[in-house]
Design a protein around this motif. Structure first.
Motif, PDB file in Angstrom:
ATOM      1  N   VAL A 175       0.841  -1.204   0.000  1.00 47.25           N
ATOM      2  CA  VAL A 175       0.000   0.000   0.000  1.00 47.25           C
ATOM      3  C   VAL A 175       0.874   1.251   0.000  1.00 47.25           C
ATOM      4  O   VAL A 175       0.612   2.207  -0.743  1.00 47.25           O
ATOM      5  CB  VAL A 175      -0.944   0.000   1.217  1.00 47.25           C
ATOM      6  CG1 VAL A 175      -1.709   1.322   1.311  1.00 47.25           C
ATOM      7  CG2 VAL A 175      -1.920  -1.163   1.130  1.00 47.25           C
ATOM      8  N   ARG A 176       1.910   1.243   0.808  1.00 47.22           N
ATOM      9  CA  ARG A 176       2.798   2.411   0.881  1.00 47.22           C
ATOM     10  C   ARG A 176       3.514   2.656  -0.450  1.00 47.22           C
ATOM     11  O   ARG A 176       3.817   3.799  -0.791  1.00 47.22           O
ATOM     12  CB  ARG A 176       3.826   2.223   1.994  1.00 47.22           C
ATOM     13  CG  ARG A 176       3.240   2.196   3.397  1.00 47.22           C
ATOM     14  CD  ARG A 176       4.338   2.161   4.452  1.00 47.22           C
ATOM     15  NE  ARG A 176       3.791   2.052   5.777  1.00 47.22           N
ATOM     16  CZ  ARG A 176       3.685   0.910   6.464  1.00 47.22           C
ATOM     17  NH1 ARG A 176       4.111  -0.224   5.907  1.00 47.22           N
ATOM     18  NH2 ARG A 176       3.178   0.892   7.673  1.00 47.22           N
ATOM     19  N   ARG A 177       3.785   1.582  -1.190  1.00 44.48           N
ATOM     20  CA  ARG A 177       4.493   1.725  -2.470  1.00 44.48           C
ATOM     21  C   ARG A 177       3.566   2.081  -3.624  1.00 44.48           C
ATOM     22  O   ARG A 177       4.040   2.488  -4.686  1.00 44.48           O
ATOM     23  CB  ARG A 177       5.210   0.416  -2.826  1.00 44.48           C
ATOM     24  CG  ARG A 177       6.344   0.017  -1.921  1.00 44.48           C
ATOM     25  CD  ARG A 177       7.158  -1.109  -2.550  1.00 44.48           C
ATOM     26  NE  ARG A 177       6.348  -2.295  -2.829  1.00 44.48           N
ATOM     27  CZ  ARG A 177       6.215  -3.322  -2.006  1.00 44.48           C
ATOM     28  NH1 ARG A 177       6.824  -3.322  -0.836  1.00 44.48           N
ATOM     29  NH2 ARG A 177       5.467  -4.370  -2.341  1.00 44.48           N
ATOM     30  N   ALA A 210      -4.293   3.605   4.368  1.00 44.35           N
ATOM     31  CA  ALA A 210      -4.604   4.297   3.113  1.00 44.35           C
ATOM     32  C   ALA A 210      -4.992   5.748   3.375  1.00 44.35           C
ATOM     33  O   ALA A 210      -4.606   6.651   2.624  1.00 44.35           O
ATOM     34  CB  ALA A 210      -5.734   3.564   2.388  1.00 44.35           C
ATOM     35  N   ALA A 211      -5.746   5.972   4.441  1.00 45.95           N
ATOM     36  CA  ALA A 211      -6.108   7.345   4.790  1.00 45.95           C
ATOM     37  C   ALA A 211      -4.866   8.154   5.139  1.00 45.95           C
ATOM     38  O   ALA A 211      -4.749   9.325   4.755  1.00 45.95           O
ATOM     39  CB  ALA A 211      -7.097   7.345   5.951  1.00 45.95           C
ATOM     40  N   ARG A 212      -3.925   7.533   5.854  1.00 49.01           N
ATOM     41  CA  ARG A 212      -2.677   8.229   6.196  1.00 49.01           C
ATOM     42  C   ARG A 212      -1.827   8.518   4.959  1.00 49.01           C
ATOM     43  O   ARG A 212      -1.036   9.464   4.940  1.00 49.01           O
ATOM     44  CB  ARG A 212      -1.867   7.389   7.182  1.00 49.01           C
ATOM     45  CG  ARG A 212      -2.394   7.430   8.596  1.00 49.01           C
ATOM     46  CD  ARG A 212      -1.392   6.835   9.562  1.00 49.01           C
ATOM     47  NE  ARG A 212      -1.782   7.069  10.938  1.00 49.01           N
ATOM     48  CZ  ARG A 212      -1.005   6.803  11.980  1.00 49.01           C
ATOM     49  NH1 ARG A 212       0.208   6.293  11.784  1.00 49.01           N
ATOM     50  NH2 ARG A 212      -1.416   7.033  13.210  1.00 49.01           N
ATOM     51  N   CYS A 213      -1.992   7.676   3.935  1.00 47.88           N
ATOM     52  CA  CYS A 213      -1.277   7.903   2.673  1.00 47.88           C
ATOM     53  C   CYS A 213      -1.999   8.930   1.798  1.00 47.88           C
ATOM     54  O   CYS A 213      -1.681   9.069   0.617  1.00 47.88           O
ATOM     55  CB  CYS A 213      -1.124   6.585   1.917  1.00 47.88           C
ATOM     56  SG  CYS A 213      -0.016   5.398   2.713  1.00 47.88           S
ATOM     57  N   THR A 240      -2.549   5.180  -4.399  1.00 52.34           N
ATOM     58  CA  THR A 240      -3.177   5.369  -3.088  1.00 52.34           C
ATOM     59  C   THR A 240      -3.361   6.849  -2.787  1.00 52.34           C
ATOM     60  O   THR A 240      -4.448   7.289  -2.396  1.00 52.34           O
ATOM     61  CB  THR A 240      -2.337   4.697  -1.986  1.00 52.34           C
ATOM     62  OG1 THR A 240      -2.155   3.313  -2.294  1.00 52.34           O
ATOM     63  CG2 THR A 240      -3.024   4.834  -0.630  1.00 52.34           C
ATOM     64  N   ALA A 241      -2.306   7.636  -2.956  1.00 55.89           N
ATOM     65  CA  ALA A 241      -2.383   9.073  -2.678  1.00 55.89           C
ATOM     66  C   ALA A 241      -3.297   9.750  -3.691  1.00 55.89           C
ATOM     67  O   ALA A 241      -3.074   9.653  -4.899  1.00 55.89           O
ATOM     68  CB  ALA A 241      -0.996   9.698  -2.717  1.00 55.89           C
ATOM     69  N   GLY A 242      -4.344  10.376  -3.195  1.00 55.28           N
ATOM     70  CA  GLY A 242      -5.265  11.087  -4.071  1.00 55.28           C
ATOM     71  C   GLY A 242      -6.301  10.215  -4.733  1.00 55.28           C
ATOM     72  O   GLY A 242      -7.151  10.705  -5.477  1.00 55.28           O
TER      73      GLY A 242
END
Length: 221
Positions: free
Chosen positions: A23-25, A48-51, A29-31
């Motif tokens: 998820v971080r990669r 995901a919300a934190r990203c 996810t962002a936007g």
């Protein structure tokens, strides 16, 4: 994150951690609009919300898990929408940029009894694919063009089968992460049955977890 995890709700474990790294990669996810299927405590939805996902929806068939994820989202002040149910209907729920799934995938001896509430978070039929096959079949309808499905599962439940079924739906797929971990209590308790089915060697006490990334192409349904 420090999360509330009452009895009967699947706790974040090695599979959660492996999927969290993916998820971080994941650039989308962002936007993007993110769906977390089988959210459990809500750990991946909160990540995901934190990203900085534009919107995060989380679903689970367990009322206790839904209540837990909702509470964790409130405690973390994360804008996560949590609801009871399985895969959404694209006609009403729309499509997503990223779909996350840590589904039940543990091969389960047939008992003839209704599934126990606790077991619903990991029991997945004799081949471990009771949920995975439905997810593969419905994946294209959940994703926007260019959208990404991220699934974590055990190799015991046929990672190759998942890849084949997603490709048959027109998705571009690959394994992006692998990790070998010791059996937990559930698999240790089933090791004799797993060996009798040829899913493990006698005395084997480790499983391989994999993350599969599937992209909806222009030709997908």
């Amino acid at each position: 994150m420090r999360l509330i995890r009452p009895s009967g709700v699947y706790p974040p474990q090695d599979d959660t951690a492996l999927l969290a790294e993916a998820v971080r990669r994941e650039p989308g996810t962002a936007g993007g609009r993110v769906l977390d299927v089988g959210t459990g405590t809500g750990a991946l939805a909160l990540l995901a919300a934190r990203c900085r996902a534009a919107r995060v929806d989380a679903v689970d068939i367990s009322p206790r898990a839904v209540a837990t994820a909702w509470l964790n989202a409130r405690l973390c002040r994360a804008p996560v929408r949590v609801r009871l149910g399985g895969l959404p209907d694209p006609a009403t729920g729309g499509r997503f940029d990223v779909v996350l799934a840590n589904p039940p995938y543990v091969p389960t001896p047939p008992s003839g009894l209704p599934p126990h509430a606790r077991g619903r978070s990991f029991d997945a039929g004799p081949d471990g694919r009771a949920v995975l096959d439905d997810l593969c079949a419905r994946a294209p309808s959940l994703l926007r063009p260019g959208g990404v499905l991220l699934i974590v599962q055990s190799a015991l439940s046929g990672a190759g089968t998942t890849l084949e079924r997603l490709r048959a739906q027109g998705l571009r797929t690959e394994v992006t992460a692998r990790r070998v971990v010791p059996f937990g209590p559930v698999l240790r308790g089933r090791s004799t049955w797993l060996a009798s089915r040829g899913l493990i060697a006698p005395g084997e006490d480790k499983e391989e977890l994999v993350v599969i990334r599937a992209v909806r192409t222009a030709h997908a349904a």
